[in-house]
Design a protein around this motif. Structure first.
Motif, PDB file in Angstrom:
ATOM      1  N   PHE A  27     -97.455 -19.356 -82.014  1.00 46.46           N
ATOM      2  CA  PHE A  27     -96.441 -19.236 -80.970  1.00 46.46           C
ATOM      3  C   PHE A  27     -95.131 -18.778 -81.601  1.00 46.46           C
ATOM      4  CE2 PHE A  27     -95.950 -23.747 -82.151  1.00 46.46           C
ATOM      5  CZ  PHE A  27     -94.567 -23.871 -82.274  1.00 46.46           C
ATOM      6  N   VAL A  28     -94.250 -18.289 -80.758  1.00 45.90           N
ATOM      7  CA  VAL A  28     -93.009 -17.670 -81.225  1.00 45.90           C
ATOM      8  C   VAL A  28     -91.817 -18.537 -80.839  1.00 45.90           C
ATOM      9  CG1 VAL A  28     -91.525 -15.626 -81.053  1.00 45.90           C
ATOM     10  CG2 VAL A  28     -94.026 -15.377 -80.999  1.00 45.90           C
ATOM     11  N   VAL A  29     -90.911 -18.742 -81.780  1.00 48.61           N
ATOM     12  CA  VAL A  29     -89.639 -19.409 -81.501  1.00 48.61           C
ATOM     13  C   VAL A  29     -88.572 -18.321 -81.552  1.00 48.61           C
ATOM     14  CG1 VAL A  29     -88.098 -21.309 -82.062  1.00 48.61           C
ATOM     15  CG2 VAL A  29     -90.529 -21.443 -82.688  1.00 48.61           C
ATOM     16  N   LYS A  30     -88.039 -17.988 -80.396  1.00 47.06           N
ATOM     17  CA  LYS A  30     -87.116 -16.857 -80.308  1.00 47.06           C
ATOM     18  C   LYS A  30     -85.845 -17.110 -81.115  1.00 47.06           C
ATOM     19  CE  LYS A  30     -87.904 -13.780 -78.138  1.00 47.06           C
ATOM     20  NZ  LYS A  30     -88.676 -12.559 -78.500  1.00 47.06           N
ATOM     21  N   GLN A  31     -85.490 -16.122 -81.938  1.00 52.36           N
ATOM     22  CA  GLN A  31     -84.237 -16.094 -82.703  1.00 52.36           C
ATOM     23  C   GLN A  31     -84.003 -17.382 -83.500  1.00 52.36           C
ATOM     24  OE1 GLN A  31     -82.296 -13.108 -82.876  1.00 52.36           O
ATOM     25  NE2 GLN A  31     -84.317 -12.548 -82.038  1.00 52.36           N
ATOM     26  N   HIS A  32     -85.076 -17.882 -84.096  1.00 54.20           N
ATOM     27  CA  HIS A  32     -84.981 -19.120 -84.880  1.00 54.20           C
ATOM     28  C   HIS A  32     -85.228 -18.876 -86.366  1.00 54.20           C
ATOM     29  CE1 HIS A  32     -84.788 -23.382 -85.505  1.00 54.20           C
ATOM     30  NE2 HIS A  32     -86.059 -23.495 -85.887  1.00 54.20           N
ATOM     31  N   GLY A  43     -90.768 -29.262 -93.189  1.00 52.65           N
ATOM     32  CA  GLY A  43     -90.842 -30.363 -92.233  1.00 52.65           C
ATOM     33  C   GLY A  43     -91.838 -30.083 -91.122  1.00 52.65           C
ATOM     34  N   TYR A  44     -91.856 -28.841 -90.630  1.00 56.55           N
ATOM     35  CA  TYR A  44     -92.830 -28.462 -89.610  1.00 56.55           C
ATOM     36  C   TYR A  44     -94.254 -28.601 -90.154  1.00 56.55           C
ATOM     37  CZ  TYR A  44     -88.845 -26.218 -87.228  1.00 56.55           C
ATOM     38  OH  TYR A  44     -87.645 -25.955 -86.612  1.00 56.55           O
ATOM     39  N   THR A  45     -94.438 -28.185 -91.406  1.00 54.51           N
ATOM     40  CA  THR A  45     -95.763 -28.252 -92.028  1.00 54.51           C
ATOM     41  C   THR A  45     -96.244 -29.692 -92.148  1.00 54.51           C
ATOM     42  OG1 THR A  45     -95.351 -26.217 -93.274  1.00 54.51           O
ATOM     43  CG2 THR A  45     -97.100 -27.662 -94.082  1.00 54.51           C
ATOM     44  N   LYS A 109    -110.018 -25.899 -87.534  1.00 58.52           N
ATOM     45  CA  LYS A 109    -110.849 -26.358 -86.427  1.00 58.52           C
ATOM     46  C   LYS A 109    -110.051 -26.263 -85.129  1.00 58.52           C
ATOM     47  CE  LYS A 109    -113.469 -29.611 -89.272  1.00 58.52           C
ATOM     48  NZ  LYS A 109    -113.819 -31.033 -89.504  1.00 58.52           N
ATOM     49  N   ARG A 110    -110.737 -25.841 -84.074  1.00 61.78           N
ATOM     50  CA  ARG A 110    -110.039 -25.592 -82.811  1.00 61.78           C
ATOM     51  C   ARG A 110    -109.276 -26.817 -82.317  1.00 61.78           C
ATOM     52  NH1 ARG A 110    -113.876 -23.512 -80.570  1.00 61.78           N
ATOM     53  NH2 ARG A 110    -113.252 -21.346 -80.817  1.00 61.78           N
ATOM     54  N   GLU A 111    -109.899 -28.002 -82.407  1.00 61.28           N
ATOM     55  CA  GLU A 111    -109.234 -29.211 -81.924  1.00 61.28           C
ATOM     56  C   GLU A 111    -107.952 -29.489 -82.704  1.00 61.28           C
ATOM     57  OE1 GLU A 111    -112.356 -29.001 -82.850  1.00 61.28           O
ATOM     58  OE2 GLU A 111    -113.544 -29.339 -81.025  1.00 61.28           O
ATOM     59  N   ALA A 112    -107.985 -29.285 -84.026  1.00 61.81           N
ATOM     60  CA  ALA A 112    -106.809 -29.535 -84.846  1.00 61.81           C
ATOM     61  C   ALA A 112    -105.719 -28.502 -84.585  1.00 61.81           C
ATOM     62  CB  ALA A 112    -107.198 -29.527 -86.329  1.00 61.81           C
ATOM     63  N   VAL A 113    -106.122 -27.244 -84.418  1.00 63.88           N
ATOM     64  CA  VAL A 113    -105.149 -26.180 -84.144  1.00 63.88           C
ATOM     65  C   VAL A 113    -104.440 -26.437 -82.820  1.00 63.88           C
ATOM     66  CG1 VAL A 113    -104.906 -23.721 -83.606  1.00 63.88           C
ATOM     67  CG2 VAL A 113    -106.329 -24.437 -85.531  1.00 63.88           C
ATOM     68  N   ASN A 114    -105.216 -26.745 -81.783  1.00 60.43           N
ATOM     69  CA  ASN A 114    -104.616 -26.990 -80.467  1.00 60.43           C
ATOM     70  C   ASN A 114    -103.687 -28.194 -80.490  1.00 60.43           C
ATOM     71  OD1 ASN A 114    -105.941 -24.812 -79.353  1.00 60.43           O
ATOM     72  ND2 ASN A 114    -107.648 -26.004 -78.566  1.00 60.43           N
ATOM     73  N   ALA A 115    -104.132 -29.269 -81.140  1.00 58.00           N
ATOM     74  CA  ALA A 115    -103.311 -30.488 -81.183  1.00 58.00           C
ATOM     75  C   ALA A 115    -102.060 -30.276 -82.015  1.00 58.00           C
ATOM     76  CB  ALA A 115    -104.133 -31.644 -81.738  1.00 58.00           C
ATOM     77  N   GLY A 116    -102.209 -29.711 -83.202  1.00 52.84           N
ATOM     78  CA  GLY A 116    -101.068 -29.551 -84.104  1.00 52.84           C
ATOM     79  C   GLY A 116    -100.017 -28.608 -83.553  1.00 52.84           C
ATOM     80  N   LEU A 117    -100.446 -27.416 -83.129  1.00 51.47           N
ATOM     81  CA  LEU A 117     -99.475 -26.453 -82.591  1.00 51.47           C
ATOM     82  C   LEU A 117     -98.902 -26.928 -81.265  1.00 51.47           C
ATOM     83  CD1 LEU A 117    -100.742 -22.813 -83.258  1.00 51.47           C
ATOM     84  CD2 LEU A 117     -98.973 -24.108 -84.436  1.00 51.47           C
ATOM     85  N   GLY A 118     -99.736 -27.572 -80.456  1.00 46.80           N
ATOM     86  CA  GLY A 118     -99.245 -28.066 -79.165  1.00 46.80           C
ATOM     87  C   GLY A 118     -98.147 -29.099 -79.343  1.00 46.80           C
ATOM     88  N   ARG A 119     -98.368 -30.054 -80.242  1.00 46.87           N
ATOM     89  CA  ARG A 119     -97.360 -31.088 -80.491  1.00 46.87           C
ATOM     90  C   ARG A 119     -96.105 -30.503 -81.136  1.00 46.87           C
ATOM     91  NH1 ARG A 119     -98.346 -35.561 -77.447  1.00 46.87           N
ATOM     92  NH2 ARG A 119    -100.529 -36.190 -77.617  1.00 46.87           N
ATOM     93  N   ARG A 121     -94.983 -27.472 -80.737  1.00 46.03           N
ATOM     94  CA  ARG A 121     -94.281 -26.722 -79.687  1.00 46.03           C
ATOM     95  C   ARG A 121     -93.419 -27.648 -78.837  1.00 46.03           C
ATOM     96  NH1 ARG A 121     -95.995 -25.802 -74.455  1.00 46.03           N
ATOM     97  NH2 ARG A 121     -95.091 -23.988 -73.409  1.00 46.03           N
ATOM     98  N   VAL A 122     -93.968 -28.803 -78.467  1.00 48.43           N
ATOM     99  CA  VAL A 122     -93.198 -29.767 -77.679  1.00 48.43           C
ATOM    100  C   VAL A 122     -92.019 -30.298 -78.489  1.00 48.43           C
ATOM    101  CG1 VAL A 122     -93.284 -32.030 -76.573  1.00 48.43           C
ATOM    102  CG2 VAL A 122     -95.165 -30.422 -76.244  1.00 48.43           C
ATOM    103  N   LYS A 123     -92.251 -30.591 -79.756  1.00 49.12           N
ATOM    104  CA  LYS A 123     -91.200 -31.107 -80.636  1.00 49.12           C
ATOM    105  C   LYS A 123     -90.039 -30.108 -80.744  1.00 49.12           C
ATOM    106  CE  LYS A 123     -90.591 -31.818 -85.644  1.00 49.12           C
ATOM    107  NZ  LYS A 123     -89.750 -33.031 -85.666  1.00 49.12           N
ATOM    108  N   LEU A 124     -90.371 -28.837 -80.980  1.00 56.40           N
ATOM    109  CA  LEU A 124     -89.322 -27.827 -81.113  1.00 56.40           C
ATOM    110  C   LEU A 124     -88.603 -27.596 -79.791  1.00 56.40           C
ATOM    111  CD1 LEU A 124     -91.015 -25.203 -83.450  1.00 56.40           C
ATOM    112  CD2 LEU A 124     -89.273 -26.870 -84.006  1.00 56.40           C
ATOM    113  N   GLY A 125     -89.345 -27.645 -78.702  1.00 61.13           N
ATOM    114  CA  GLY A 125     -88.708 -27.468 -77.397  1.00 61.13           C
ATOM    115  C   GLY A 125     -87.625 -28.492 -77.148  1.00 61.13           C
ATOM    116  N   ARG A 126     -87.893 -29.728 -77.558  1.00 54.94           N
ATOM    117  CA  ARG A 126     -86.902 -30.787 -77.361  1.00 54.94           C
ATOM    118  C   ARG A 126     -85.765 -30.684 -78.365  1.00 54.94           C
ATOM    119  NH1 ARG A 126     -91.458 -35.553 -76.484  1.00 54.94           N
ATOM    120  NH2 ARG A 126     -91.909 -35.072 -74.293  1.00 54.94           N
ATOM    121  N   GLU A 127     -86.103 -30.449 -79.638  1.00 56.35           N
ATOM    122  CA  GLU A 127     -85.078 -30.407 -80.674  1.00 56.35           C
ATOM    123  C   GLU A 127     -84.120 -29.239 -80.501  1.00 56.35           C
ATOM    124  OE1 GLU A 127     -87.005 -30.362 -84.445  1.00 56.35           O
ATOM    125  OE2 GLU A 127     -87.514 -32.503 -84.398  1.00 56.35           O
TER     126      GLU A 127
END
Length: 275
Positions: A27-32, A43-45, A109-119, A121-127
């Motif tokens: 996913f893309v974080v615009k101008q970040h 920290g993201y890693t 693994k698909r489950e790990a990718v979806n969970a990790g990136l999904g969480r 994305r939510v974290k960055l959206g709030r921060e």
């Protein structure tokens, strides 16, 4: 453009996983890009590792140094595609980025990718203040097409994602009834399950139940429950289903989540009687 033939180790390993269980997403974080220092990226890693990802691939979008007008990335993602034209096409047509954007990518693994990136994305959206908190604006959606089954590598068998009484979607019922499916086919089965989401929070969820004895037995068989065990544990249910009950399902609502949104509370614990 396809990443199936990428030589970058994390992506190559993900695409080689058996039964199409691997995935590569971004996913893309615009101008970040400028604000994302090495410390921030580390920290993201570390954050995504708690969701069983081995790490995080990142790329900061820049103009190609050759002055051609093409886009390029710096960082690990620069090694995903060797051809500059293919990289430019992926950045412009797939990710739709521009210079100054930050691309965050995960492979595994698909489950790990979806969970990790999904969480993440939510974290960055709030921060980064990208999520507008409001008790007067409501963004609603239904989440559907959940997988019916998931494979447990430790036990070497499939389990129901929700519960073994959830009906497949109508389009997948014949696949279940036919039986003898390969692993990729089992993984691709979809459940008649649904979640109602408001402002990114689950408000409720439910499913359509299996109401046919033959279909219920086929699902049990896919879960490696023998006919003898089916009768021993669920004989009463199979007998009841043989009398032809009508289609039935339900939806359980979470009123506490709704109150949390209406009061703009930070946590569900702030609005329930016994946190």
């Amino acid at each position: 453009p396809s990443l199936q033939h990428s030589d970058l180790a994390p992506i190559a390993a993900a695409t080689a996983l058996p039964e199409s269980s691997g995935d590569v997403r971004a996913f893309v974080v615009k101008q970040h890009a400028k604000a994302a220092s090495r410390k921030v990226l580390d920290g993201y890693t570390e954050f995504v590792k708690q969701y069983e990802l081995s790490g995080l691939l990142f790329g900061k979008v820049v103009d190609s140094p050759d002055g051609s007008g093409k886009l390029a990335v710096t960082g690990p993602l620069s090694k995903t595609v060797a051809d500059l034209d293919e990289m430019d096409a992926m950045l412009k047509n797939v990710l739709k980025v521009e210079p100054g954007d930050l691309v965050l990518c995960a492979a595994g693994k698909r489950e790990a990718v979806n969970a990790g990136l999904g969480r993440l994305r939510v974290k960055l959206g709030r921060e980064l203040g990208l999520v507008e908190k409001s008790s007067t604006k409501f963004a609603m959606c239904w989440v559907v097409d959940f997988p019916l089954l998931e494979f447990d590598e430790e036990q070497g068998r499939y389990f129901a994602v929700h519960h073994p009484f959830t009906s497949p979607v109508p389009e997948d019922m014949n696949k279940v009834l036919e039986g003898d499916m390969a692993g990729t086919q089992l993984t691709g089965l979809r459940a008649s399950a649904y979640d109602l989401v408001c402002n990114g929070l689950e408000m409720g969820g439910g499913s359509i139940r299996i109401h046919n004895a033959e279909l219920q037995q086929a699902v049990f068989s896919a879960l490696q429950i023998s006919p003898e065990e089916q009768q021993e544990k669920f004989g009463f249910l199979l007998d009841a289903l043989s009398f032809g009950p009508p289609p039935h399902g339900g939806l359980a609502m979470g009123m506490d989540r709704l109150i949390m949104i209406l009061t703009e509370a930070e946590s569900i614990r702030d609005v329930i009687a016994f946190p």
